[in-house]
Write a protein that holds these residues in place. Structure first.
Motif, PDB file in Angstrom:
ATOM      1  N   SER A   7      10.590  14.259   6.054  1.00  0.00           N
ATOM      2  CA  SER A   7      10.316  13.383   4.916  1.00  0.00           C
ATOM      3  C   SER A   7      10.086  11.961   5.380  1.00  0.00           C
ATOM      4  N   VAL A   9       9.845   8.038   3.461  1.00  0.00           N
ATOM      5  CA  VAL A   9       9.958   7.257   2.232  1.00  0.00           C
ATOM      6  C   VAL A   9       9.743   5.788   2.566  1.00  0.00           C
ATOM      7  N   GLY A  10       8.927   5.111   1.779  1.00  0.00           N
ATOM      8  CA  GLY A  10       8.736   3.678   1.941  1.00  0.00           C
ATOM      9  C   GLY A  10       9.437   2.928   0.831  1.00  0.00           C
ATOM     10  N   ARG A  11       9.867   1.714   1.141  1.00  0.00           N
ATOM     11  CA  ARG A  11      10.482   0.888   0.100  1.00  0.00           C
ATOM     12  C   ARG A  11      10.218  -0.590   0.374  1.00  0.00           C
ATOM     13  N   ALA A  24      10.370   1.784   6.260  1.00  0.00           N
ATOM     14  CA  ALA A  24      10.104   3.226   6.248  1.00  0.00           C
ATOM     15  C   ALA A  24      11.363   3.969   6.664  1.00  0.00           C
ATOM     16  N   GLU A  25      11.706   4.980   5.903  1.00  0.00           N
ATOM     17  CA  GLU A  25      12.851   5.833   6.236  1.00  0.00           C
ATOM     18  C   GLU A  25      12.330   7.217   6.564  1.00  0.00           C
ATOM     19  N   SER A  35      15.389   4.402  10.210  1.00  0.00           N
ATOM     20  CA  SER A  35      14.599   3.522   9.360  1.00  0.00           C
ATOM     21  C   SER A  35      14.031   2.413  10.210  1.00  0.00           C
ATOM     22  N   ALA A  69       4.522   2.549  -1.404  1.00  0.00           N
ATOM     23  CA  ALA A  69       4.053   3.784  -2.040  1.00  0.00           C
ATOM     24  C   ALA A  69       3.097   4.543  -1.136  1.00  0.00           C
ATOM     25  N   SER A  72       5.269   6.658   1.173  1.00  0.00           N
ATOM     26  CA  SER A  72       5.849   7.822   0.491  1.00  0.00           C
ATOM     27  C   SER A  72       4.786   8.827   0.069  1.00  0.00           C
ATOM     28  N   ALA A  76       2.947  10.116   4.190  1.00  0.00           N
ATOM     29  CA  ALA A  76       3.894  11.228   4.287  1.00  0.00           C
ATOM     30  C   ALA A  76       3.181  12.567   4.203  1.00  0.00           C
TER      31      ALA A  76
END
Length: 411
Positions: A7, A9-11, A24-25, A35, A69, A72, A76
Motif C-alpha cells: 500500500s 498513502v500520501g498526505r 508518503a507512507e 514514511s 492524492a 494514494s 499507488a
C-alpha cells in the motif's frame, strides 16, 4: 522472495516553515512500514522539478492535497506489487506515468516522497543502513559541515547582499568535533550580535541582522568566532549568492544593495573577496544560464569551489553543458530539484566521473525526515549544507550524521 509494495498513502503535512508539503507512507507485503517527506525551497530555479500545489484559497494556494492524492491514487495503482528493491524500475514507472519533462502532472513532490520511501523500504528489506544500501560498502565518508550562520538575500530581513553566509569546517578529527565547534562558535556569534545590535531577527535558524558593515562585517564576525574558539585554521568562508534573485534580464545586470553590476564587474568583486578573505566556496555567482560567466570565475580563482545549484538543478543534461563549458567544479545535490533518487545518482555519478566535488544541500522548508544525511554519505559528499544547528528539522540531519559516524567507526 519478492518484497512488494502492498500500500501507498500520501498526505499533506507541514514543513519547518509551517507550510504544506507531502508525506508518503509505504507498507510492503512482508510488513515493512516506512514514511518519507520532502522539503521545499524558497529560492527555486526554473529548471527544478515541479512542486504541485492545489491553488485556491487554502494556504494561499500552496496546499498539497492534489499531490498527496496522486500518491494514494495513480502512483499507488501503478506500483502495488512491485518489489521495493527495484529502485530504478520504480522511479522509471513514476516518471513515465507522469509523462512530463519536469514532473508537473503528478508533482515532483509526490514522486520524490515515494522514491524516498521506496529507498527506505529497500534498505530495511536488505537489512543494511540506508547510506550503505544507496552507496554500497564504500560509503564511509562523512561530509564536512557547511553551515549557514548568517542569512541575507531576497528572502531575509537582514538586507545583506548574499543569500547564505557559510561557515565551512574542514580538517577536524571527526564530524562530532566539527558539530561541537560549530555550536560553540554560533553561541559566541549570538552573544556578540546581541551586544552590538540588541534584538535582531532570525531566518530558518540563521542570524539575520542588518549589519552596518555588510558582507565585510559578516565575514569578520565568522572569523572572529573561529579565533575565539581556537579553530581559526579549520574554518573557511562560503557564500550562496542566489544571483537569480537580483538579476535584471532586461539589461543583463545584477542589483546588489542599490548598485548595478554587469557580469565582469561582479566577477571582479568575487575575486577581491577571495583575495581579502579565506573564501573557498561561491554558489550560483551568476544567473542560472550564464555558463560562461561561471567558467570565468572558475578560471580566475584557483582552488575555489565554484558551485552550481540553479545552474545544474541536479539535472544530468544541465550538468553536461556545464562540464562542456568548464563552468564549475562542484555539483550542489538537492534531490527535490530532480525528483527521484535514481536521477539524483545519475547526476552524481556523471559529476564525479568528471572530477566534480559533491555538496549535498538541505532546503529552506525542511521536514524532520533525515533522508538527506544518509544521501550525503552515500554519494561521498565533500560537504553538506545543513543550515544552523538550531531547529529540529535541521538537527535531525546533524544527529543522524553523528549516529552514522558511530556506526562506521565502530564497524
Amino acid at each position: 522472495m519478492e518484497i512488494g509494495i502492498k500500500s501507498l498513502v500520501g498526505r499533506e503535512i507541514l514543513n519547518g516553515r509551517g507550510r504544506p508539503t507531502v508525506e508518503a507512507e509505504l507498507i510492503t507485503t512482508n510488513g515493512i512500514a516506512v514514511s518519507a517527506s520532502v522539503p521545499s525551497g524558497s529560492s527555486v530555479g526554473k529548471y527544478e522539478a515541479f512542486e504541485l500545489y492545489d491553488g485556491g484559497n487554502r494556504f494561499s494556494g500552496r496546499g498539497t492535497r492534489k499531490a498527496a492524492a496522486n500518491i494514494s491514487g495513480e502512483i499507488a495503482a501503478a506500483l502495488v506489487g512491485v518489489d521495493v528493491r527495484q529502485q530504478r524500475t520504480i522511479d522509471s514507472i513514476m516518471c513515465e506515468l507522469d509523462g512530463t519533462e519536469n514532473k508537473s502532472r503528478l508533482g515532483g513532490n509526490a514522486i520524490l516522497a515515494v522514491s524516498q520511501a521506496v529507498a527506505k523500504a529497500g534498505a530495511r528489506a536488505a537489512g543494511v543502513p540506508l547510506y550503505q544500501y544507496l552507496g554500497g560498502q564504500s560509503a564511509t565518508k562523512l561530509p564536512d559541515i557547511a553551515s549557514t550562520v548568517i542569512s541575507g538575500g531576497a528572502f531575509s530581513p537582514s538586507g545583506l547582499e548574499f543569500e547564505d553566509y557559510l561557515m565551512i569546517l574542514e580538517g577536524f578529527p571527526s564530524f562530532a568535533d566539527q558539530l561541537e565547534a560549530l555550536c560553540v562558535m554560533r553561541i559566541y556569534m549570538e552573544k556578540k550580535l546581541t551586544e552590538r545590535y540588541g534584538f535582531y531577527p532570525e531566518d530558518t535558524g540563521a542570524y539575520a541582522p542588518n549589519l552596518d558593515g555588510g558582507t565585510d562585517e559578516a565575514f569578520a564576525l565568522i572569523l572572529e568566532s573561529a579565533r575565539v574558539v581556537g579553530c581559526e585554521k579549520l574554518v573557511k568562508l562560503g557564500i550562496d549568492v542566489a544571483s537569480n534573485e537580483f538579476y535584471d534580464e532586461s539589461n543583463s545586470t545584477y542589483l546588489l544593495n542599490g548598485k548595478r553590476y554587469d557580469a565582469d564587474t561582479l566577477l571582479h568583486y568575487y575575486v577581491e573577496l577571495c583575495q581579502d578573505y579565506p573564501l573557498i566556496y561561491i554558489e550560483d555567482g551568476f544567473e542560472q544560464d550564464s555558463f560562461y560567466d561561471f567558467a570565468k570565475l572558475k578560471s580566475a580563482v584557483r582552488d575555489l569551489m565554484v558551485v552550481g545549484d540553479d545552474l545544474f538543478a541536479t539535472n544530468i543534461e544541465r550538468l553536461k553543458t556545464g562540464i562542456a563549458t568548464d563552468a564549475a567544479n562542484t555539483l550542489l545535490l538537492k534531490i527535490n530539484q530532480i525528483g527521484t533518487i535514481s536521477e539524483s545518482f545519475d547526476a552524481v555519478t556523471y559529476a564525479k566521473a568528471h572530477k566534480y566535488e559533491i555538496t549535498t544541500s538541505l532546503r529552506s522548508g525542511e521536514t524532520i525526515d533525515d533522508f538527506a544525511a544518509d544521501m550525503a554519505v552515500a554519494v561521498g559528499s565533500r560537504s553538506m549544507k545543513l543550515g544552523s544547528p538550531f531547529r529540529a528539522e535541521r538537527n535531525t540531519k546533524y544527529n543522524r550524521l553523528v549516529r552514522i559516524e558511530e556506526e562506521i567507526t565502530s564497524g
